[in-house]
Design an enzyme around this catalytic site. Sequence first.
Site, PDB file in Angstrom:
ATOM      1  N   LYS A  81      35.924  15.854  74.765  1.00  0.00           N
ATOM      2  CA  LYS A  81      36.011  17.242  74.307  1.00  0.00           C
ATOM      3  C   LYS A  81      34.624  17.869  74.389  1.00  0.00           C
ATOM      4  O   LYS A  81      33.614  17.200  74.134  1.00  0.00           O
ATOM      5  CB  LYS A  81      36.535  17.251  72.866  1.00  0.00           C
ATOM      6  CG  LYS A  81      36.824  18.623  72.278  1.00  0.00           C
ATOM      7  CD  LYS A  81      37.502  18.475  70.907  1.00  0.00           C
ATOM      8  CE  LYS A  81      37.841  19.818  70.276  1.00  0.00           C
ATOM      9  NZ  LYS A  81      38.562  19.663  68.992  1.00  0.00           N
ATOM     10  N   SER A 156      42.923  22.217  68.470  1.00  0.00           N
ATOM     11  CA  SER A 156      41.902  22.709  69.367  1.00  0.00           C
ATOM     12  C   SER A 156      41.555  21.777  70.522  1.00  0.00           C
ATOM     13  O   SER A 156      40.925  22.204  71.498  1.00  0.00           O
ATOM     14  CB  SER A 156      40.621  23.004  68.581  1.00  0.00           C
ATOM     15  OG  SER A 156      40.093  21.809  68.037  1.00  0.00           O
ATOM     16  N   SER A 180      43.665  19.019  64.903  1.00  0.00           N
ATOM     17  CA  SER A 180      43.312  19.293  66.302  1.00  0.00           C
ATOM     18  C   SER A 180      43.424  18.126  67.267  1.00  0.00           C
ATOM     19  O   SER A 180      43.276  18.333  68.473  1.00  0.00           O
ATOM     20  CB  SER A 180      41.889  19.827  66.378  1.00  0.00           C
ATOM     21  OG  SER A 180      41.903  21.191  66.117  1.00  0.00           O
TER      22      SER A 180
HETATM   23  N1  GLN Z   1      43.999  24.555  63.788  1.00  0.00           N
HETATM   24  C1  GLN Z   1      43.103  24.274  62.685  1.00  0.00           C
HETATM   25  C2  GLN Z   1      42.055  25.342  62.588  1.00  0.00           C
HETATM   26  O1  GLN Z   1      42.075  26.234  63.386  1.00  0.00           O
HETATM   27  C3  GLN Z   1      42.496  22.916  62.868  1.00  0.00           C
HETATM   28  C4  GLN Z   1      41.426  22.892  63.861  1.00  0.00           C
HETATM   29  C5  GLN Z   1      40.809  21.549  64.032  1.00  0.00           C
HETATM   30  O2  GLN Z   1      41.338  20.544  63.577  1.00  0.00           O
HETATM   31  N2  GLN Z   1      39.636  21.548  64.626  1.00  0.00           N
HETATM   32  O3  GLN Z   1      41.231  25.296  61.730  1.00  0.00           O
END
Ligand code: GLN
Length: 493
Positions: A81, A156, A180
């Site tokens: 990532k 994400s 995410s």
């Molecule tokens: N979708 C969640 C957020 O936008 C989790 C994101 C993540 O785990 N980085 O905060």
Amino acid sequence: MEFGCMDAQAIAEGLRSKDFTAREVAEGALGRIESVDASINAFLEVTPDLALSAADAVDDAIAAGAIDEVGPLAGVPVAFKDNMNLTGTHTTCASRMLEGYVSPYTATCVQNMLDAGAIPLGKLNMDEFAFGSSTETSAFGTTKNPWDLSRVPGGSSGGSAAAVAAGMATITLGSDTGGSIRQPGCFTGTVAVKPTYGVVSRYGVVAFGSSLDQVGPFSRTVRDAALAMNALSGRDPLDCTSQECSVDFTSDLNAGVQGMRIGIVPEFMNAKGLEPEMRAAVQEAAEKLEAQGAQMVEIDLPNAAAAMSAYYVLGPCEAFSNLSRFDGVRYGYQDPGHKDLNSQDDASRAKGFGPEARRRIMLGSYLLSAGVYDTYYYPAQQVRTLITQDYTRAFEKVDCILAPVSPRTAFKFGEVSDPTTMYLSDIFTISINIAGNGGMNMPLGLGADSHLPVGCQLIAPPFRDRNMLRVAAELERLYGSASVAPRFAEKEE
Ligand code: GLN
């Protein structure tokens, strides 16, 4: 041969029996990226030189007769990532703010994979600074879901999920602050593990919420995920939250579930927004596990309903604090032509960050301001304690919990346009980060209605990540291992 479609074991066997070389594996994976990533956009940067030199090092070691020393992930194509540093590559967090930034050092999680012999293919797309559930907030274009190119891969860590689902890499790394890793795992039909907080070092991973962030693997088999966990886990003096960890995560994969106590949470299963086919998939998994001798136990998480509210206080507060370092002076985009530091700072941050990142930063700044702090941040921390206690109590009764990951299957681009609905994507995953447990997505084939990947979440007590991997391995025996997205593969053939 499509090497990115092979699992680590098949690659190890092939190298050992000299069916192919690590260079051939690297070239095969790079070729696959070249032919398919134009339609997926999982990669923000491809690193052929690094891949080929890592592969040659493996081949040299094998030629020198040191096959037992090449590492458990020797020759395995991997990718990271884009919030993970790897010396000499760009680390952008999919943000204009860090466009062009070159990593001066390598994150421990990345180094651990390289030390295990893996072949680094490049860096993967994501929601900007990991804020989002669809990879639509990336400043460098969306990533497509390989199962249906009109749909999001989740987020994400959408690039990490899509690269594995499309057979471009065998294992990828993502990060999970509220879901995410697990939610994109569910949307793309990949095994996706968020280890217990503290199992994997975050040194060199750009921080979002430091009390919540954890790094973990995506793969198509449970064994590959466990092998990656072996490589990733352990104490790192450069991350004071990382813990000593000397377990072999593959050790219980063949143990079966006979006699295991698996928790079901009625509040989750009866949740209003849970789509029928997701509910049916999780229920079916529960029945199958019971038929294999697991004991299903109803458990109560009375405070889990408050997890979302607590997360959207704690997450933005930590993000606000972590992202204050991007000021256009030491790092990142600097807006030209300003005479004083304040106006340069304002303009650089206004132009460098996208709308979702600005929303989180402003929210965090407000929530931590004098007078407001006691009303939101302090109670959110109290809720955190209550949720952690709920899980502690539940894990006195069960070895693992079975739950949904996402309320629904992958949605179409643009379909979820308001932030609150997007935030609800993580309704079943967030409480796990708040408590610090391990959690993972285990693919369960395709939904009866949507014909898109469905999955279930397995949740383990802190530092008992092997429990969820053990259940996942049983589900893999029952359902078959996750496949490369076939509709997408058909298109390419
Ligand atoms: N979708 C969640 C957020 O936008 C989790 C994101 C993540 O785990 N980085 O905060």
